[in-house]
Design a protein around this motif. Sequence first.
Motif, PDB file in Angstrom:
ATOM      1  N   SER A  19       0.851  -1.354   0.205  1.00 17.54           N
ATOM      2  CA  SER A  19      -0.041  -0.174   0.081  1.00 17.54           C
ATOM      3  C   SER A  19       0.966   1.345   0.172  1.00 17.54           C
ATOM      4  O   SER A  19       2.059   1.278   0.679  1.00 17.54           O
ATOM      5  CB  SER A  19      -0.811   0.017   1.096  1.00 17.54           C
ATOM      6  N   LYS A  20       0.279   2.405  -0.710  1.00 14.06           N
ATOM      7  CA  LYS A  20       1.173   3.781  -0.460  1.00 14.06           C
ATOM      8  C   LYS A  20       1.389   4.211   0.620  1.00 14.06           C
ATOM      9  O   LYS A  20       2.248   4.936   1.070  1.00 14.06           O
ATOM     10  CB  LYS A  20       0.143   4.659  -1.542  1.00 14.06           C
ATOM     11  N   GLU A  21       0.340   3.926   1.593  1.00 12.52           N
ATOM     12  CA  GLU A  21       0.367   4.171   3.197  1.00 12.52           C
ATOM     13  C   GLU A  21       1.503   3.719   3.827  1.00 12.52           C
ATOM     14  O   GLU A  21       2.250   4.186   4.292  1.00 12.52           O
ATOM     15  CB  GLU A  21      -0.853   3.917   3.754  1.00 12.52           C
ATOM     16  N   ASP A  22       1.974   2.348   3.495  1.00 15.61           N
ATOM     17  CA  ASP A  22       3.064   1.581   3.985  1.00 15.61           C
ATOM     18  C   ASP A  22       4.249   2.174   3.407  1.00 15.61           C
ATOM     19  O   ASP A  22       5.342   2.623   4.197  1.00 15.61           O
ATOM     20  CB  ASP A  22       2.755   0.377   4.041  1.00 15.61           C
ATOM     21  N   ASP A  24       4.796   5.294   2.216  1.00 19.47           N
ATOM     22  CA  ASP A  24       5.066   6.390   2.759  1.00 19.47           C
ATOM     23  C   ASP A  24       5.569   6.482   4.069  1.00 19.47           C
ATOM     24  O   ASP A  24       6.416   7.159   4.650  1.00 19.47           O
ATOM     25  CB  ASP A  24       3.802   7.584   2.560  1.00 19.47           C
ATOM     26  N   ALA A 247       2.155   0.556   8.330  1.00 17.27           N
ATOM     27  CA  ALA A 247       2.140   1.941   8.633  1.00 17.27           C
ATOM     28  C   ALA A 247       1.629   2.558   9.981  1.00 17.27           C
ATOM     29  O   ALA A 247       2.282   3.300  10.649  1.00 17.27           O
ATOM     30  CB  ALA A 247       1.128   2.760   7.532  1.00 17.27           C
TER      31      ALA A 247
END
Length: 255
Positions: A19-22, A24, A247
């Motif tokens: 995921s992009k959240e992870d 970032d 995240a």
Amino acid sequence: MKILASDYDGTLRTEEYVSKEDIDAIKKFQNAGNLFGIVTGRSMESLKNEIARNGFTYDFIVTNNGGVIYDKDQNLLQCNYMDFDKALHIIEYIKTIDCVSYVINDGFHRYKYTVDQQQVDHKYGNVEDTNVLQEEIFNKRKIAQLVISLNDSQLAHEISDYININYKGYAVAYINVNCVDIVPEGVSKAEGLTYIENYLNLQHEDIYTIGDSFNDLPMLHAFCGCTVKNAKDTIQKEIGIVYESVADCIENLLK
């Protein structure tokens, strides 16, 4: 400085992509002066493809359930191999059980061989059978890991018990997601991460780990361990600290 060592499948990557959240959160963690690394049962050949697909950054990599170790530039630091003759015996045993496929790992490359084409291969369904003859692999006499893909959790426990009893002193088996990983005796994610601890001269109490499966337990117990919400209930109960995601774990570490 803090260090977070994360399992890959089922922990950092829970869907088709990380995921992009992870991603970032990892960058934010590193930009704050901390280190992030992957500790996985995968081969380096497989993980390199995942890094290219997802674009996450890392400061160290431990593959083959702790048996093969790389620095941040993918320089090989250590590679453990199985007793060759015992590995051959285990391969013959694998051919007799109700598994889907198995993989021979030489320390970097993985070679897949299908056993039962009638079963769905949840572990290696997107991996083509190798065109390399086993004799060519055996000629190198270097087997770092064997992975058995199967669809029966009870059978996974039976296989793990069989290997750990009958090949004690030579090999150890870990139950992973849809598979059983077999590595040299003494190899574990905890031992691989301990190598990194000594190599980078890290403080033990600064190392945090996160995972989701049975093969993660050695490092979760050896260091400050936590797990994720999609881990099996037995893993969550044994470890006690559960996060929504990597995240979410990083957010807590940065507080």
